[in-house]
Design an enzyme around this catalytic site. Structure first.
Site, PDB file in Angstrom:
ATOM      1  N   HIS A 103       1.559   4.279  -2.929  1.00  0.00           N
ATOM      2  CA  HIS A 103       1.528   5.737  -2.795  1.00  0.00           C
ATOM      3  C   HIS A 103       2.728   6.361  -3.517  1.00  0.00           C
ATOM      4  CE1 HIS A 103      -1.866   6.734  -0.328  1.00  0.00           C
ATOM      5  NE2 HIS A 103      -1.500   5.972   0.681  1.00  0.00           N
ATOM      6  N   HIS A 117       0.842  -1.208   0.000  1.00  0.00           N
ATOM      7  CA  HIS A 117       0.000   0.000   0.000  1.00  0.00           C
ATOM      8  C   HIS A 117       0.877   1.257   0.000  1.00  0.00           C
ATOM      9  CE1 HIS A 117      -3.349   2.687   1.321  1.00  0.00           C
ATOM     10  NE2 HIS A 117      -2.374   3.272   1.983  1.00  0.00           N
ATOM     11  N   GLU A 118       1.898   1.283   0.854  1.00  0.00           N
ATOM     12  CA  GLU A 118       2.759   2.463   0.947  1.00  0.00           C
ATOM     13  C   GLU A 118       3.585   2.657  -0.319  1.00  0.00           C
ATOM     14  OE1 GLU A 118       2.176   4.552   3.101  1.00  0.00           O
ATOM     15  OE2 GLU A 118       0.956   3.298   4.414  1.00  0.00           O
ATOM     16  N   GLU A 149      -6.251   7.323  -1.130  1.00  0.00           N
ATOM     17  CA  GLU A 149      -6.197   6.127  -0.287  1.00  0.00           C
ATOM     18  C   GLU A 149      -6.850   4.943  -0.989  1.00  0.00           C
ATOM     19  OE1 GLU A 149      -4.678   5.358   2.644  1.00  0.00           O
ATOM     20  OE2 GLU A 149      -3.725   7.297   2.314  1.00  0.00           O
TER      21      GLU A 149
END
Length: 288
Positions: free
Chosen positions: A135, A131-132, A209
């Site tokens: 980003h 997930h990070e 997100e």
């Protein structure tokens, strides 16, 4: 694609709003000054925001000897994402959370708290790291900085508008007065403009997100790992809050601020339940 289009529209709206506020205060000159101010703020935030955030939370860089398994996960996921391996940092907090920062994929960092390492298994940590890194791949660190600085510039201009009204008793520019309905219109605009800017900024954050969840799940190939991690993190985060600065809350994988202290309209994150539901749909199974 939908989330990217939504982000583009919202960022465009913020920029138009900023230009309008600048023109309202000082005509074409004010509009030019507003754009220049936003450019300078974006430049400073772009080059120094990562160092500021990491220092703010006392993050220290982890060597491969200190966390070999975590470095292995970061390396594997970054390879699958097609970006350089980010630096890895640890935040000395028992609250489970994580964030990514950096102005570009080649100058990026992933930070995890001590708490998240303790409560998640390797599969769940892999989902969080994905997930990070999503980003970083999606350049959300840049998008969020731009959104925050433009919103900040709008709030600053709104303050200028209120002070000019206080000292000079409103504008004598007939064109401006007729455009906003006189002094009452100026007062309303100076109050509502910062609120509108903040709402748009938060909407951009929520959109990114969702996109990071989707991208991260595709990179890792395991949407349910992130779903499991989100469920576990949110449960612990309620009991072990993170002492976070509200200005940086959008960076974290889970909103570090208590849901009881912030209106959902101004939340930087979508509801965890909706995020988990979307991840289950990606995996082709129903939510449990």
């Amino acid at each position: 694609m939908v989330q990217r289009l939504k982000t583009f529209i919202l960022l465009t709206g913020l920029t138009v709003f900023l230009v309008f506020m600048g023109k309202l205060i000082g005509g074409k000159v004010g509009m030019t000054i507003a754009l220049a101010m936003a450019g300078i703020m974006n430049f400073l935030a772009y080059f120094f925001s990562d160092k500021i955030v990491l220092a703010m939370y006392g993050a220290r860089e982890l060597s491969e000897d200190q966390a070999p398994s975590l470095h292995r996960i970061v390396y594997e996921i970054s390879q699958r994402a097609g970006i350089p391996k980010p630096k890895l940092y640890i935040v000395p907090s028992p609250s489970p959370n994580a964030f990514a920062t950096g102005r570009s994929p080649s100058r990026s960092a992933v930070a995890v708290t001590e708490g998240i390492i303790k409560i998640l298994n390797e599969r769940e940590l892999r989902g969080v790291i994905a997930h990070e890194i999503a980003h970083i791949k999606n350049r959300d660190t840049l998008v969020q900085v731009v959104a925050a600085t433009i919103a900040g510039a709008i709030m600053y201009l709104a303050d200028m508008l209120r002070w000019s009204l206080f000292f000079f008793g409103g504008s004598r520019d007939n064109e401006r007065d007729s455009g906003i309905g006189g002094i009452v219109g100026i007062i309303l605009l100076s109050v509502l403009a910062p609120i509108a800017a903040l709402i748009i900024q938060m909407a951009i954050s929520r959109s990114r997100e969702y996109l990071a969840d989707e991208t991260g799940a595709k990179i890792s190939g395991d949407p349910l790992a992130l779903a499991s991690a989100l469920k576990k993190i949110s449960g612990y985060a309620e009991r072990i809050p993170l002492d976070a600065n509200p200005a940086t809350s959008h960076l974290f994988i889970i909103n570090p601020l208590s849901s009881s202290t912030i209106l959902s309209l101004f939340s930087t994150h979508p509801p965890v339940e909706k995020r988990i539901e979307r991840l289950y749909k990606m995996a082709g199974v129903s939510t449990m």
